[in-house]
Design an enzyme around this catalytic site. Sequence first.
Site, PDB file in Angstrom:
ATOM      1  N   GLY A  41      39.771  36.459  44.089  1.00  0.00           N
ATOM      2  CA  GLY A  41      40.588  36.820  43.260  1.00  0.00           C
ATOM      3  C   GLY A  41      42.028  35.981  43.409  1.00  0.00           C
ATOM      4  O   GLY A  41      42.796  35.675  42.782  1.00  0.00           O
ATOM      5  N   ASP A  61      45.390  47.506  41.208  1.00  0.00           N
ATOM      6  CA  ASP A  61      44.920  48.477  40.133  1.00  0.00           C
ATOM      7  C   ASP A  61      44.697  49.949  40.697  1.00  0.00           C
ATOM      8  O   ASP A  61      45.725  50.599  40.805  1.00  0.00           O
ATOM      9  CB  ASP A  61      43.545  47.779  39.838  1.00  0.00           C
ATOM     10  CG  ASP A  61      43.235  48.520  38.706  1.00  0.00           C
ATOM     11  OD1 ASP A  61      43.745  49.074  37.778  1.00  0.00           O
ATOM     12  OD2 ASP A  61      41.956  48.522  38.370  1.00  0.00           O
TER      13      ASP A  61
HETATM   14  P1  5GP Z   1      41.907  48.134  43.355  1.00  0.00           P
HETATM   15  O1  5GP Z   1      40.960  48.308  44.582  1.00  0.00           O
HETATM   16  O2  5GP Z   1      43.206  48.002  43.243  1.00  0.00           O
HETATM   17  O3  5GP Z   1      41.342  49.000  42.327  1.00  0.00           O
HETATM   18  O4  5GP Z   1      41.269  46.655  42.303  1.00  0.00           O
HETATM   19  C1  5GP Z   1      41.837  45.576  43.109  1.00  0.00           C
HETATM   20  C2  5GP Z   1      40.778  44.432  42.883  1.00  0.00           C
HETATM   21  O5  5GP Z   1      40.018  44.693  41.392  1.00  0.00           O
HETATM   22  C3  5GP Z   1      41.654  43.228  42.455  1.00  0.00           C
HETATM   23  O6  5GP Z   1      41.621  42.498  43.610  1.00  0.00           O
HETATM   24  C4  5GP Z   1      40.695  42.363  41.402  1.00  0.00           C
HETATM   25  O7  5GP Z   1      39.934  41.663  41.873  1.00  0.00           O
HETATM   26  C5  5GP Z   1      40.063  43.465  40.559  1.00  0.00           C
HETATM   27  N1  5GP Z   1      40.844  43.951  39.456  1.00  0.00           N
HETATM   28  C6  5GP Z   1      41.652  44.724  39.114  1.00  0.00           C
HETATM   29  N2  5GP Z   1      41.969  44.727  37.896  1.00  0.00           N
HETATM   30  C7  5GP Z   1      41.648  43.639  37.445  1.00  0.00           C
HETATM   31  C8  5GP Z   1      41.846  42.998  36.151  1.00  0.00           C
HETATM   32  O8  5GP Z   1      42.495  43.440  35.134  1.00  0.00           O
HETATM   33  N3  5GP Z   1      41.127  41.808  36.026  1.00  0.00           N
HETATM   34  C9  5GP Z   1      40.210  41.161  36.743  1.00  0.00           C
HETATM   35  N4  5GP Z   1      39.674  40.261  36.319  1.00  0.00           N
HETATM   36  N5  5GP Z   1      40.119  41.952  38.114  1.00  0.00           N
HETATM   37  C10 5GP Z   1      41.033  43.250  38.348  1.00  0.00           C
HETATM   38 MG    MG Z   2      40.524  40.848  44.212  1.00  0.00          MG
END
Ligand code: 5GP
Ligand code: MG
Length: 172
Positions: free
Chosen positions: A42, A100
Amino acid sequence: MKLVEPPLISTPAIEQRLKLLAQEITDYYRDKPLTVLGLLNGSIFFLVDLVRLLPLETQLECWRVQSYVGQQSSGTLQGLESCQAELRGRSVLLIDDILDTGLTLHSVQTRARELGASEVDICVLLRKNRVRQIEVETRWVGFDIADEFVVGYGLDFNGHYRGLRAIHLMGE
Ligand code: 5GP
Ligand code: MG
């Protein structure tokens, strides 16, 4: 699902914000042994565009981890056990596309500390406004956004849309 036009964050807005972030990051890491640690896939475009704006001697590492399946966080992080780097005594700048639930950045920050980094600070392009599963402190944030699914500039939907130059919402 399809792309919403116009983009939520335009290409010029991204470029402008990166210049400011790069200035702040440069001021902070001047005279420190900096390792930039990017999370793939990402952060790929953000990482490359940002690092090229830093007039600093940096080491660059990339770790590949995955938490999302489709539009949902799976709740577990895959790939962390194989993440390695020589980080002893280094100041680590951890770069990711989006904060996120906090699971990814919390786990990776912990791993970098276990590998001996002297400090691990976080820079994300996007930060979602939501209650997190794990609180994570971000030193630098490109943009704060609402709790909606976005794609583009590295962010994908099941492998699609990563190459878009702007950041878009997905709609029905
Ligand atoms: P977390 O571990 O904080 O929940 O998520 C982080 C990862 O989830 C990010 O590095 C990303 O790859 C993915 N992610 C979280 N939200 C989004 C979003 O709105 N769109 C996309 N494409 N990926 C997301
Ligand atoms: Mg990611």
